[in-house]
Design a protein around this motif. Structure first.
Motif, short mmCIF file in Angstrom:
data_model
loop_
_atom_site.label_atom_id
_atom_site.label_comp_id
_atom_site.label_asym_id
_atom_site.label_seq_id
_atom_site.Cartn_x
_atom_site.Cartn_y
_atom_site.Cartn_z
N UNK A 19 56.26 58.55 -56.25
CA UNK A 19 55.51 59.32 -55.26
C UNK A 19 54.03 59.40 -55.56
N UNK A 20 53.62 58.89 -56.71
CA UNK A 20 52.19 58.79 -57.00
C UNK A 20 51.50 57.91 -55.96
N UNK A 21 52.26 57.07 -55.29
CA UNK A 21 51.70 56.22 -54.24
C UNK A 21 51.10 57.06 -53.12
N UNK A 22 51.67 58.24 -52.88
CA UNK A 22 51.14 59.11 -51.84
C UNK A 22 49.75 59.65 -52.22
N UNK A 23 49.55 59.88 -53.52
CA UNK A 23 48.25 60.36 -53.99
C UNK A 23 47.21 59.26 -53.87
N UNK A 24 47.61 58.04 -54.24
CA UNK A 24 46.68 56.92 -54.09
C UNK A 24 46.33 56.69 -52.62
N UNK A 25 47.33 56.84 -51.76
CA UNK A 25 47.09 56.69 -50.32
C UNK A 25 46.17 57.78 -49.81
N UNK A 26 46.39 59.01 -50.30
CA UNK A 26 45.53 60.13 -49.88
C UNK A 26 44.08 59.86 -50.26
N UNK A 27 43.87 59.34 -51.45
CA UNK A 27 42.51 59.07 -51.91
C UNK A 27 41.78 58.12 -50.97
N UNK A 28 42.50 57.18 -50.40
CA UNK A 28 41.87 56.22 -49.48
C UNK A 28 41.57 56.85 -48.13
#
Length: 248
Positions: A19-28
């Motif tokens: 779910x760290x992918x959601x944080x990376x997506x949020x950053x973008x």
């Protein structure tokens, strides 16, 4: 001048490393000229993972709870110093689910907040009434008691944030009216101003309880609401960014 808003996500007991992918997506999805601060508080098992995912972005990371002691024989607990040591900036204390599930008192919440501040973290102190207390006309009595008992005497706007979360609105889909939110936030502001004088106007007051993209703009526009403490809607980048964008 109004405090700079903060939109904080409380993942509660949700999330795996993927779910760290959601944080990376949020950053973008975040713009370079954000009008608010952004914070994610994942489970303790994910703090390092989310810190890595948020590196280089405007996303800060915090814990969901801490022990009142710095160290010791407290199996399963995590101290504020440990959370700070990882690179976190904030920690939530006194959430209604901690107060209910673990019987945490105002006095215990205060000692946790004091421990957080001593460790160099910003403490997000949660307060809020149950449905029975709301229906019984006891909202301000309960919230006033919690603010008085849970917020440390040495609190400053730089070290402590107060989050109002009506227990009956958390995860239920029910949301207080804007007038109800304004009443409680105005009351908390008055209590802090009476206790901390001029500094009372500078504390950030967050609203939490079924905040979602569809209602964030109207809730964040209420007087004395300086941001949100978001539960389920913070788990997905698209939803969380929609709430953050209420300030853009």
């Amino acid at each position: 001048m109004a405090p700079r808003p903060l939109v904080a996500g409380n993942w509660k007991m949700n999330g795996l490393r993927a779910d760290a992918a959601e944080v990376r997506a949020l950053a973008t999805l975040l713009t370079d000229d954000l009008a608010c601060d952004v914070l994610i508080c994942p489970p303790a098992t994910l703090l390092t993972t989310i810190l890595d995912a948020a590196k280089g972005s405007a996303i800060a990371v915090g814990g969901q709870d801490c022990h009142a002691k710095v160290s010791g024989a407290h199996t399963g607990d995590i101290s504020a110093a440990m959370i700070k040591d990882l690179g976190c900036s904030h920690v939530i204390v006194g959430h209604s689910e901690r107060r209910t599930d673990h019987g945490e008192s105002d006095a215990l919440v205060r000692t946790k907040a004091e421990a957080a501040v001593a460790a160099g973290l910003v403490a997000i102190v949660c307060v809020g009434e149950t449905e029975a207390e709301r229906d019984g006309g006891k909202t301000l009595d309960v919230v006033g008691r919690q603010v008085l008992g849970s917020v440390p005497d040495a609190a400053t706007p730089a070290t402590v944030i107060v989050a109002y979360e009506p227990v009956w609105a958390i995860g239920t889909g029910r949301t207080p009216t804007e007038a109800e939110v304004a009443e409680v936030h105005g009351f908390i502001r008055a209590e802090l101003s009476q206790r901390f004088a001029a500094a009372g106007a500078e504390f950030r007051l967050l609203y939490g309880g079924s905040v979602k993209p569809s209602n964030a703009k109207s809730l964040m526009a209420v007087a004395n609401v300086d941001g949100a403490l978001v539960g389920g809607a913070s788990l997905k980048a698209v939803d969380f960014s929609g709430i953050i964008n209420a300030y853009n």
